[in-house]
Design a protein around this motif. Structure first.
Motif, PDB file in Angstrom:
ATOM      1  N   THR A   3      21.932  -8.546 -11.071  1.00 43.64           N
ATOM      2  CA  THR A   3      23.236  -9.230 -10.983  1.00 43.64           C
ATOM      3  C   THR A   3      23.085 -10.635 -10.438  1.00 43.64           C
ATOM      4  OG1 THR A   3      23.614  -8.335  -8.766  1.00 43.64           O
ATOM      5  CG2 THR A   3      24.462  -7.061 -10.636  1.00 43.64           C
ATOM      6  N   LYS A   5      22.804 -14.577 -10.223  1.00 45.52           N
ATOM      7  CA  LYS A   5      23.547 -15.576 -10.974  1.00 45.52           C
ATOM      8  C   LYS A   5      22.625 -16.299 -11.931  1.00 45.52           C
ATOM      9  CE  LYS A   5      26.859 -19.299 -10.464  1.00 45.52           C
ATOM     10  NZ  LYS A   5      27.618 -20.136  -9.542  1.00 45.52           N
ATOM     11  N   THR A 131      27.448 -10.349 -14.347  1.00 43.20           N
ATOM     12  CA  THR A 131      27.996  -9.888 -13.086  1.00 43.20           C
ATOM     13  C   THR A 131      28.258  -8.388 -13.210  1.00 43.20           C
ATOM     14  OG1 THR A 131      29.730 -10.274 -11.447  1.00 43.20           O
ATOM     15  CG2 THR A 131      30.397 -10.361 -13.750  1.00 43.20           C
ATOM     16  N   GLN A 170      29.196 -14.490 -16.756  1.00 40.20           N
ATOM     17  CA  GLN A 170      29.378 -15.591 -15.813  1.00 40.20           C
ATOM     18  C   GLN A 170      29.224 -16.949 -16.503  1.00 40.20           C
ATOM     19  OE1 GLN A 170      27.965 -14.485 -11.593  1.00 40.20           O
ATOM     20  NE2 GLN A 170      26.312 -13.744 -12.906  1.00 40.20           N
TER      21      GLN A 170
END
Length: 337
Positions: A3, A5, A131, A170
């Motif tokens: 997860t 970024k 995410t 994201q």
């Protein structure tokens, strides 16, 4: 599951892009067919979308909006001109550009037999650095519907699933095609709040909508396309400034007042087109008072995005109601994955 970024690739210098431009299109042209049967859907337009802004792309029927979006999203190559997204060609450099983009289709076509959670987990598996599904469900207000089959959801709830899919990766750039279609007023306002929240985090958005109040409320800049060209472009104020206001009322059956520098269309409903709304409205009201009239259906309308849009759509040379030539369903779904 990872997860972390997503770290976007470095944006390359490009001759037509400024550092703050997320999208740059120059001389963008899209032609369908060949020879005498060729149809030019987009006729050589220029567009720029800056980092962190909400850019509304509006269009009359057959304006070329859908064809333009397909080129900006890297689904098809332009017939002429160029497109850059993050300084790269979105079609040739798809592997670098696509992980940074989220696309909310006008109709997602998601499997009806899967639950919301299963759908998002499936979609999550296609993302480079997604995410969590829980965080996205919470964001779009579907946490309590996670175990409901998509086919059992209302139309508005299905639109929120489409939004959730677009947010899973994201994205730095979000394409939103009619994001609030089918939503009730409360859900629509909630979606507006979500988009404002995304904007505050630096997400750039390209919005298409038939709700002109939505474009007025959300967009930093607006482009209105008509017959393959850009008919108007700028901020809301730049677009409506200089556009006339209107005073409308039922014809009282008497000779109308002489209004200097105004156009009067006297039918069953009288329409006064004016650049001096306050002055001419005062004259109309004074004339009505002097004649002891109560003007039925009196309306005073300042220039608005709707009035500009409708004037463009009412062009006598407007298209005959046909829409952009679409890709097939299979081509669209396959290209957007």
């Amino acid at each position: 599951m990872n997860t972390a970024k997503h770290q976007p690739p470095e944006i390359r210098p490009a001759g037509t892009s400024r550092p703050t431009d997320v999208i740059t299109a120059r001389g963008l042209r899209r032609v369908y067919g060949r020879g005498k049967d060729a149809f030019e859907a987009v006729g050589g337009i220029d567009l720029q979308v800056s980092e962190g802004e909400v850019f509304a792309l509006l269009g009359t029927n057959g304006a070329g909006k859908t064809s333009t979006l397909d080129m900006l999203e890297g689904l098809v190559a332009p017939s002429a001109g160029s497109v850059e997204v993050f300084g790269l060609d979105p079609l040739r450099h798809r592997g670098e550009v696509r992980p940074q983009i989220g696309i909310m289709l006008q109709s997602g076509g998601l499997p009806a037999e899967l639950t919301v959670l299963e759908t998002l987990e499936m979609w999550r598996g296609t993302c480079t650095a997604p995410t969590t599904t829980d965080s996205v469900l919470e964001r779009v207000g579907l946490a309590d519907r996670a175990n409901v089959r998509v086919g059992s959801l209302s139309g508005g709830e299905q639109r929120r699933v489409d939004m959730a899919c677009a947010l899973l990766g994201q994205p730095r750039l979000l394409f939103l095609d009619e994001p609030t279609t089918g939503l009730d007023p409360e859900s629509r306002r909630r979606t507006w709040g979500l988009l404002a929240e995304l904007k505050s985090t630096g997400v750039t958005m390209v919005l298409t909508t038939h709700y002109l109040d939505e474009a007025e409320a959300l967009a930093d800049r607006i482009v209105i396309m008509h017959k393959g060209a850009v008919a108007r472009a700028g901020t809301l104020r730049e677009i409506v400034d200089g556009h006339p206001a209107r005073i409308v009322f039922d014809h009282p059956g008497l000779p109308l007042p002489q209004l200097r520098d105004a156009q009067v269309d006297a039918r069953a409903r009288v329409t006064v087109t004016t650049h001096d709304l306050q002055g001419h409205l005062s004259e109309v009201l004074e004339w009505a008072r002097e004649h002891g009239l109560r003007l039925g259906g009196l309306e005073a309308r300042a220039a608005s995005l709707e009035s500009v849009f409708l004037d463009i759509a009412d062009d006598t040379d407007a298209a005959d109601g046909s829409s952009d030539i679409p890709e097939t369903t299979d081509e669209l779904i396959g290209a957007r994955r």
